[in-house]
Write an enzyme that holds these catalytic residues in place. Structure first.
Site: not given
Ligand SMILES: Cc1ncc(C[n+]2csc(CCOP(=O)(O)OP(=O)(O)O)c2C)c(N)n1
Ligand SMILES: Cc1ncc(C[n+]2csc(CCOP(=O)(O)OP(=O)(O)O)c2C)c(N)n1
Ligand SMILES: [Mg+2]
Ligand SMILES: [Mg+2]
Lengths: 333, 324, 333, 324
Positions: A66, A135
């Site tokens: 990321e 999540h």
């Protein structure tokens, strides 16, 4: 409205894909990169078909990195491209906050205005589908606290397309925060390209007695609550800020000056959420108009629990919003 | 040396420019004529200069907290640089960046950076843009031995190798990450060994030998321009002054002997010796470079110090790009 | 007070070092790790001498790897140690936000209460010494928004020692946010170990007319402002929250119920700063007592500029606080 | 094979337990009897089992999103595991973690993890604690080929090598990071090559061969226990089912041929063949293991499904440790 030329009712997710397709067609400097956005079309499916149309130069998968992915966006934007970067789940921004906050957000300012960073970051927030603590988060308040970033959170299919297009057209770093539970929500969407201007809230429902400010996935919940409350005689105005940074204070303040009471609703944890900023601004700007304290509904102060039995208590919904409005109205006497 | 004379003199001049710029900057800091903290590049001049002699303004670099040397070598303007260190409106960043964010986008210098290892991902993105535009340019990410332990380096290296980007990962290994010696921050001796794990070539170069750096960087850059992908180049070098400023904060972490040993291999003296021995230049000619550079520096400092501070409305300007 | 046994006037930085020394002496499971905290004694000097006393097993330097450093803290705490981790500048937490937010903060909850993470993270915030945009930030509001973390911000030498000791004694992850401009500030500090209980605000100055809530480096500025305002006849109460998460709402609300007006001050960017949460809470809890909107003073919406000419406009100070109080009081009529 | 018979049977049983647990779990997901998403470990059983046969409850592991196999192999209780997948109060995490956060601190299993590559830094911290306490224990960080591109892996590997921590970095290379084939997410063929850059040993092992994994892990673990530091061990393996669930989301990214080719090397069948050929066990004895495990699983599922959901007050419990 429903018969405007080229307007169809399509799901939120299709509006996202259409925006991306049109943006990629429009400008050869636009590219789309992220984890599994090409071959697989994203785990949410919103980039499906784009690799096929635009090929691997324009639409490609990245390693699971990321910080590197955001670096790709920053570096290539600084060199004249117009990247669209996907960070699969918003929960993962912790992996790249430095790149976002210390590089992307500050480069222009630190360089005395000599850099331009037209980079868009798309990401998916929200709880409610049993994906547990890592999540399901809504972390927009971190980003809104960072000068140099813009942040939008579309709550309808129309806005998903229009805000995404406006974000990519903008010459600043913009975060587009989608919500995984909204992907299937239908809405009217024009076929042609259009921008929903950044920084402009929308009055989703006009009303006179009470103002609810609701972001993202909380908008439909607020609309439902407004319906319920209407049957009890309360005429609720619902405002969708759409852009969270820069925040359209004026629209919200004007509403509250008219209704005298307000509730701010978001999916993020209540403590330190954007609702705090909005409530603080409202009491600053409309103090003399307020008949009751500005209320806030957000997630409780815990990680997102996995068990459906707990998650349904965790995520704010129409019932909670309704109850909170009623409490405030009661208090206001 | 089959390097053209002009190139050699160019190499030398860049090194001298760095040295002079830094010595004067160091004095300004130690005498508190400028605000903030400086990380001086003195001792490492061969690296920036050797690399930059292979680049044009169309090539990009990312720099570090120790960034003046990179900007000077890339052609940075002394006046704008000193003015930035003084926090003046005439500086490269209108005074808003200072030493740690000094930059010149027009020269492809994408900024000094206060975040260790922030450069590699950005340079990787720049290299991606070069490849995307097929413009034949390359990007060079400068970073230290300490920086090679950051995850950001790893991610950028892997992406560059996977996509065969025209990127040079240029490690300036000066033996210390801040105050921690290399042996206590990594178990490998050569950062270049990390190249193997990304599937790219890696090489170690004597970072005090400007010509060696010039040649090794030249090869890696040529390779990148040919579309053959990134290279990890490690230059062994040393900072002659402290981590911050000239004398630092007075805590000793290197022995005097070690410093003296390295100073014997002063990269400018080494190059000058070779240039005179090879008859490329006379001692007097080389000395003249120092002199005129010093004059330019003093002049630039004067300009900087006499420049105005930014106006208050500069505070909120350029947070965002606003259409004209 | 000044003659209490074993109490001396020492600088804030010495109070930090003393706390660390006593903590390391007290418990062999306590260790201290971070970039240059051992050999060099930290770039701020606050860990100097500890390597010598405790040796390299207990006090050691790490590679420049913030995510790894926090992982060291999380993993070793989960296995029964009591790590003290130093993240040199608060600006660097972007490098390890995932480890902080998705691991450290959530492990206990996600594991159904079966993990215990007694880890303390020390870090240095604050602007004002020309270190520019990446070495001057105050990012506490990110951390306060994360369930599972505790956050303290000592504003005096006494609290620096007492909060640090309480943090390390606590069986939860605690962030201790120091301020680089306070290191030299003198204060009375007992020699022995003591805890400043987490979650308890302190009334730094009692007053009746107005409440200023000020965190960290803003406390002395608020005290100075209070002095100035006193000469104008306004008797200001100044509250130092000390712990930002959990926040001591009660103390602040009680004060405002008495004074009817309040200003919240922090060094962080105003938009989305903790001041928003405090203001939002105050108007919720003390709405009927308020004679004026809760004011907020924070940094403007820009990165921290390098130039001293701009930085002094950027960082809030006594003058700004005084002016803002006067504006609010004027408004309240 | 000079491995004791009991060990070989233990190895086999762990593998079968994983296989059975996962097959039943997969069915539960596909039939929507449980909420959420599962990442199944089927096909990779030799890795977790081969490693875990070398560990005790005092050794720690960190796991991944594909974590059931690791917990089963470390001795996880089927009832508590299924109950967790069902989100029930009787689950390992009181229903609050689910598949992606399933854990058992008492077994040294520091959690499945929804963040790719979150394990290595935590395991490195655990290994540090082991060294600090001089307790002779080791920590094993399981992670995927995809995860090896995260900065977190890099930082943890470097720290472990620098400090010679008793850590095994156990890469489960199943050829894909989610849906992206390895060749498109890294330029190296062997993740084990990255060991060189950290100054630690690296090795590639056939991850379908349980005995090979057992032996290679055994060596690395013994080395770690001797205080000689970390090892990067890469097991080449394959997931027989999709990234998520059994059939996944119906987007094809692997050829049927590839899947079939790998399935021919089913690690359980391979081991069973060796065990029967070597006379360690009869086919019937091995079949009995499957049967009784299946019965245990079905029983555990019944227990789980009949268990209560957590009470509402569980929502805000255990956010913090509160002194009793
Ligand atoms: C992310 C981050 N961590 C830590 C620091 C503090 N810091 C500044 S320079 C430095 C040392 C860098 O070492 P190296 O990369 O070897 O460069 P050198 O200073 O030797 O040129 C450190 C730790 C920082 N600026 N950014
Ligand atoms: C930080 C982070 N990035 C991305 C993801 C999404 N994601 C979940 S599993 C996965 C693939 C991981 O690949 P690998 O490490 O090879 O493990 P495998 O699934 O093959 O076992 C990805 C990208 C994540 N969970 N966390
Ligand atoms: Mg160095
Ligand atoms: Mg994989």
């Amino acid at each position: 409205m429903s018969t405007a030329t080229g307007t169809r009712t399509i799901p939120y997710i299709a509006a996202c894909t259409e925006a991306l397709r049109q943006l990629l067609r429009e400008d050869p400097d636009v590219f789309l990169a992220g984890e599994d956005v090409a071959g697989y079309g994203s785990v949410f499916g919103y980039t499906r078909g784009l690799l096929k149309e635009f090929g691997p130069k324009r639409v490609f998968d990245t390693p699971i990195s990321e910080e590197g992915i955001v670096g790709l966006g920053v570096g290539s934007a600084a060199c004249g491209l117009r990247p669209i970067i996907d960070i699969m789940f918003m929960d993962f921004i912790g992996e790249c906050m430095d790149e976002i906050v210390n590089q992307m957000a500050k480069m222009r300012y630190m360089f005395g205005g000599k850099a331009k960073l037209p980079v868009t970051v798309c990401t998916m927030a929200g709880a409610g589908i049993n994906l547990a603590a890592q999540h399901s988060q809504s972390l927009e308040s971190w980003l809104c606290h960072v000068p140099g970033l813009k942040v939008v959170m579309p709550a309808t299919a129309y806005d998903a397309k229009g805000l995404l297009i406006a974000a990519v057209h903008d010459d600043n770093p913009v975060f587009v925060i989608f919500n995984k539970r909204m992907l299937g929500v239908m809405g009217e969407v024009p076929e042609e390209m259009y921008e929903v201007p950044l920084g402009q809230a929308r009055i989703a429902r006009a009303g006179t007695n009470f103002t609810i400010v609701a972001t993202g996935r909380m908008l439909p919940e607020a609309m439902e609550a407004a319906d319920t409350l209407a049957s009890g005689g309360l005429d609720v105005e619902v405002i969708d800020p759409r852009t969270l940074q820069p925040f359209d204070t004026e629209t919200v303040v004007n509403s509250v000056k008219k209704t005298h009471r307000a509730l701010v609703v978001h999916e993020a944890v209540r403590f330190g959420g954007l609702g705090a900023e909005i409530a603080a601004q409202l009491q600053e700007e409309a103090f003399d108009y307020l008949d009751a304290p500005i209320g806030r509904v957000g997630a409780p102060f815990s990680p997102v629990p996995f068990s459906p039995a707990l998650e349904k208590l965790y995520v704010p919904d129409a019932a909670k919003i309704t109850a909170e409005v009623q409490r405030i109205v009661g208090k206001a006497g | 040396m089959d390097i053209p004379k002009a190139k050699l003199l160019d190499l030398h001049e860049r090194m001298v420019r760095i040295r002079v710029f830094e010595e004067e900057a160091g004095k300004l800091m130690e005498s508190a004529r400028i605000p903030g903290a400086l990380h001086l590049y003195v001792g490492e001049e061969a690296v920036a200069s050797g690399v930059m002699c292979n680049l044009t303004d169309e090539d990009q670099i990312t720099s570090t907290h120790r960034g003046h040397g990179h900007l000077v070598a890339k052609g940075g303007d002394f006046k704008k640089m000193y003015a930035e260190l003084f926090g003046r409106a005439t500086g490269y960043c209108n005074g808003k960046g200072g030493s740690m964010h000094i930059s010149d986008m027009d020269l492809g210098m994408l900024g000094a950076n206060g975040i260790v290892s922030a450069g590699p991902p950005i340079a990787m993105g720049a290299a991606f843009a070069d490849k995307y535009k097929e413009n034949g340019s390359v990007a060079v990410a400068f970073f230290g031995d300490g920086a090679s332990n950051e995850g950001a380096f790893h991610e950028a290296a892997n992406m560059a190798a996977t996509w065969k980007l025209p990127l040079i990962l240029l490690c300036e290994n000066n033996g210390y990450g801040e105050f921690t010696p290399q042996a206590r921050h990594q178990a490998v001796k050569d950062v270049a060994d990390r190249a193997i794990g990304y599937g790219m070539p890696g090489a170690v170069v004597d970072g005090m030998d400007a010509i060696a750096v010039y040649e090794a960087a030249g090869e890696a850059i040529a390779r990148a321009r040919r579309g053959e992908g990134p290279t990890l180049l490690e230059c062994k070098t040393y900072r002659f002054y402290d981590h911050v400023g000239i004398r630092g904060m007075g805590v000793s972490y290197r022995t005097d002997d070690e410093v003296l040993e390295w100073r014997k291999r002063d990269p400018i003296q080494l190059l000058e010796q070779r240039l005179t021995e090879a008859g490329v230049a006379t001692t007097a000619e080389l000395a003249a470079v120092h002199e005129r550079t010093r004059a330019e520096a003093l002049d630039a400092i004067k300009f900087a110090e006499e420049s105005p501070f930014p106006e208050p409305d500069e505070l909120l300007r350029d947070v965002y790009y606003v259409k004209a």
